[in-house]
Design a protein around this motif. Structure first.
Motif, PDB file in Angstrom:
ATOM      1  N   TRP A 280      -3.178   2.246   4.283  1.00  0.00           N
ATOM      2  CA  TRP A 280      -3.399   1.725   3.125  1.00  0.00           C
ATOM      3  C   TRP A 280      -3.366   2.906   2.000  1.00  0.00           C
ATOM      4  O   TRP A 280      -4.514   3.500   1.926  1.00  0.00           O
ATOM      5  CB  TRP A 280      -4.347   0.784   3.059  1.00  0.00           C
ATOM      6  CG  TRP A 280      -3.800  -0.367   4.049  1.00  0.00           C
ATOM      7  CD1 TRP A 280      -2.995  -0.455   4.984  1.00  0.00           C
ATOM      8  CD2 TRP A 280      -4.702  -1.918   3.774  1.00  0.00           C
ATOM      9  NE1 TRP A 280      -3.064  -1.809   5.633  1.00  0.00           N
ATOM     10  CE2 TRP A 280      -3.937  -2.535   4.974  1.00  0.00           C
ATOM     11  CE3 TRP A 280      -5.380  -2.391   3.135  1.00  0.00           C
ATOM     12  CZ2 TRP A 280      -4.215  -3.888   5.120  1.00  0.00           C
ATOM     13  CZ3 TRP A 280      -5.665  -3.718   3.125  1.00  0.00           C
ATOM     14  CH2 TRP A 280      -5.117  -4.616   4.226  1.00  0.00           C
ATOM     15  N   HIS A 281      -2.499   2.677   0.845  1.00  0.00           N
ATOM     16  CA  HIS A 281      -2.704   3.485  -0.265  1.00  0.00           C
ATOM     17  C   HIS A 281      -1.867   2.879  -1.467  1.00  0.00           C
ATOM     18  O   HIS A 281      -1.095   2.199  -1.075  1.00  0.00           O
ATOM     19  CB  HIS A 281      -2.218   4.920   0.175  1.00  0.00           C
ATOM     20  CG  HIS A 281      -0.903   5.212   0.699  1.00  0.00           C
ATOM     21  ND1 HIS A 281      -0.562   4.801   1.673  1.00  0.00           N
ATOM     22  CD2 HIS A 281       0.282   5.708  -0.085  1.00  0.00           C
ATOM     23  CE1 HIS A 281       0.843   5.145   2.107  1.00  0.00           C
ATOM     24  NE2 HIS A 281       1.199   5.385   0.948  1.00  0.00           N
ATOM     25  N   ILE A 282      -2.035   3.344  -2.618  1.00  0.00           N
ATOM     26  CA  ILE A 282      -1.403   2.816  -3.743  1.00  0.00           C
ATOM     27  C   ILE A 282      -0.765   4.070  -4.472  1.00  0.00           C
ATOM     28  O   ILE A 282      -1.486   4.945  -4.811  1.00  0.00           O
ATOM     29  CB  ILE A 282      -2.261   1.886  -4.947  1.00  0.00           C
ATOM     30  CG1 ILE A 282      -2.853   0.613  -3.933  1.00  0.00           C
ATOM     31  CG2 ILE A 282      -1.466   1.634  -6.022  1.00  0.00           C
ATOM     32  CD1 ILE A 282      -3.693  -0.067  -4.856  1.00  0.00           C
ATOM     33  N   HIS A 283       0.699   3.999  -4.816  1.00  0.00           N
ATOM     34  CA  HIS A 283       1.274   5.157  -5.384  1.00  0.00           C
ATOM     35  C   HIS A 283       1.242   4.418  -6.965  1.00  0.00           C
ATOM     36  O   HIS A 283       1.462   3.723  -7.384  1.00  0.00           O
ATOM     37  CB  HIS A 283       2.500   5.186  -4.872  1.00  0.00           C
ATOM     38  CG  HIS A 283       2.784   6.011  -4.002  1.00  0.00           C
ATOM     39  ND1 HIS A 283       2.640   7.318  -3.495  1.00  0.00           N
ATOM     40  CD2 HIS A 283       2.794   5.497  -2.471  1.00  0.00           C
ATOM     41  CE1 HIS A 283       2.691   7.504  -2.334  1.00  0.00           C
ATOM     42  NE2 HIS A 283       2.829   6.505  -1.613  1.00  0.00           N
ATOM     43  N   ASN A 284       0.686   5.368  -7.966  1.00  0.00           N
ATOM     44  CA  ASN A 284       0.892   5.371  -9.280  1.00  0.00           C
ATOM     45  C   ASN A 284       1.924   6.027 -10.036  1.00  0.00           C
ATOM     46  O   ASN A 284       1.418   7.504  -9.961  1.00  0.00           O
ATOM     47  CB  ASN A 284      -0.685   5.514  -9.559  1.00  0.00           C
ATOM     48  CG  ASN A 284      -1.674   4.542  -9.235  1.00  0.00           C
ATOM     49  OD1 ASN A 284      -1.722   3.424  -9.437  1.00  0.00           O
ATOM     50  ND2 ASN A 284      -2.345   4.970  -8.337  1.00  0.00           N
ATOM     51  N   ILE A 285       3.058   5.667 -10.212  1.00  0.00           N
ATOM     52  CA  ILE A 285       3.955   6.249 -10.811  1.00  0.00           C
ATOM     53  C   ILE A 285       3.882   6.378 -12.260  1.00  0.00           C
ATOM     54  O   ILE A 285       3.792   5.290 -13.073  1.00  0.00           O
ATOM     55  CB  ILE A 285       5.399   5.880 -10.408  1.00  0.00           C
ATOM     56  CG1 ILE A 285       5.466   5.536  -8.972  1.00  0.00           C
ATOM     57  CG2 ILE A 285       6.475   6.680 -11.157  1.00  0.00           C
ATOM     58  CD1 ILE A 285       5.256   6.946  -8.097  1.00  0.00           C
ATOM     59  N   ILE A 286       3.490   7.687 -12.832  1.00  0.00           N
ATOM     60  CA  ILE A 286       3.103   7.951 -14.164  1.00  0.00           C
ATOM     61  C   ILE A 286       4.626   8.626 -14.849  1.00  0.00           C
ATOM     62  O   ILE A 286       4.756   9.681 -14.626  1.00  0.00           O
ATOM     63  CB  ILE A 286       1.803   8.659 -14.657  1.00  0.00           C
ATOM     64  CG1 ILE A 286       0.929   8.002 -13.899  1.00  0.00           C
ATOM     65  CG2 ILE A 286       1.739   8.843 -15.877  1.00  0.00           C
ATOM     66  CD1 ILE A 286      -0.321   8.610 -13.542  1.00  0.00           C
ATOM     67  N   GLY A 287       5.028   8.019 -15.774  1.00  0.00           N
ATOM     68  CA  GLY A 287       6.386   8.597 -16.688  1.00  0.00           C
ATOM     69  C   GLY A 287       6.094   9.603 -17.297  1.00  0.00           C
ATOM     70  O   GLY A 287       4.920   9.945 -17.630  1.00  0.00           O
TER      71      GLY A 287
END
Length: 190
Positions: free
Chosen positions: A158-165
């Motif tokens: 389980w993990h969350i990707h945080n895509i930062i522009g």
């Protein structure tokens, strides 16, 4: 609203990346899909292709993943056994755990934006009386997050990707500028 200008400088880097990828694929004609992705990633680094985004990943301890997966497995087993009340309880517990993870991730993103959400204005290459002539300005980052339950190897993770522009909205005048990403690697948890 258009964010920034057209991606012109990246065209040559992308062409170079494509050529490097093709050469790597010719050297490894039986590459798996994962290996092809790795080759493309390596080629992007070699060609110095500019990033379109940054990925800050919230990676949970294995015990959290195992607990969450056990709740989902218990829900399935209860449903197969016809015990809808127990299945609903397990589903609710799994959803609560995921919401807790989302909440923790949101707090982390807010902290990250507070500490690293800046743009640079002016010229930062020279100093006058020991001070940089450019300035840093607070800015709002743009991005999105998505939850994943498995690793690339399809193992539970389980993990969350945080895509930062690579665009940030300056607090002062609302212009969209490139964020000061030098601070991205130095933000540490409080």
């Amino acid at each position: 609203e258009r964010l920034g200008r057209a991606w012109s400088a990246g065209r040559k880097a992308r062409e170079k990346t494509t050529a490097i990828v093709q050469a790597k694929l010719e050297a490894e004609p039986h590459a798996t899909e994962l290996r092809k992705w790795q080759l493309h990633r390596d080629a992007s680094k070699e060609s110095k292709e500019s990033a379109f985004f940054f990925d800050g990943t919230l990676s949970l301890q294995k015990s959290v993943t195992i607990f969450g997966e056990s709740l989902l497995a218990a829900e399935r087993e209860a449903r197969l056994a016809g015990d809808e009340a127990a299945a609903a309880d397990y589903a609710r517990a799994a959803a609560d755990l995921e919401q807790t993870i989302y909440d923790a991730n949101r707090a982390g993103i807010e902290y990250f934006e507070r500490e690293a959400g800046y743009v640079r204005r002016g010229y930062h290459g020279s100093r006058v009386d020991g001070q940089e002539t450019g300035r840093f300005e607070k800015a709002g980052l743009v991005g999105f997050s998505f939850f994943q339950h498995t690793s690339r190897d399809e193992d539970p993770h389980w993990h969350i990707h945080n895509i930062i522009g690579v665009a940030a909205k300056a607090d002062g005048d609302g212009k969209w500028l490139v964020p000061d990403t030098l601070g991205y690697g130095t933000v540490t948890p409080a």
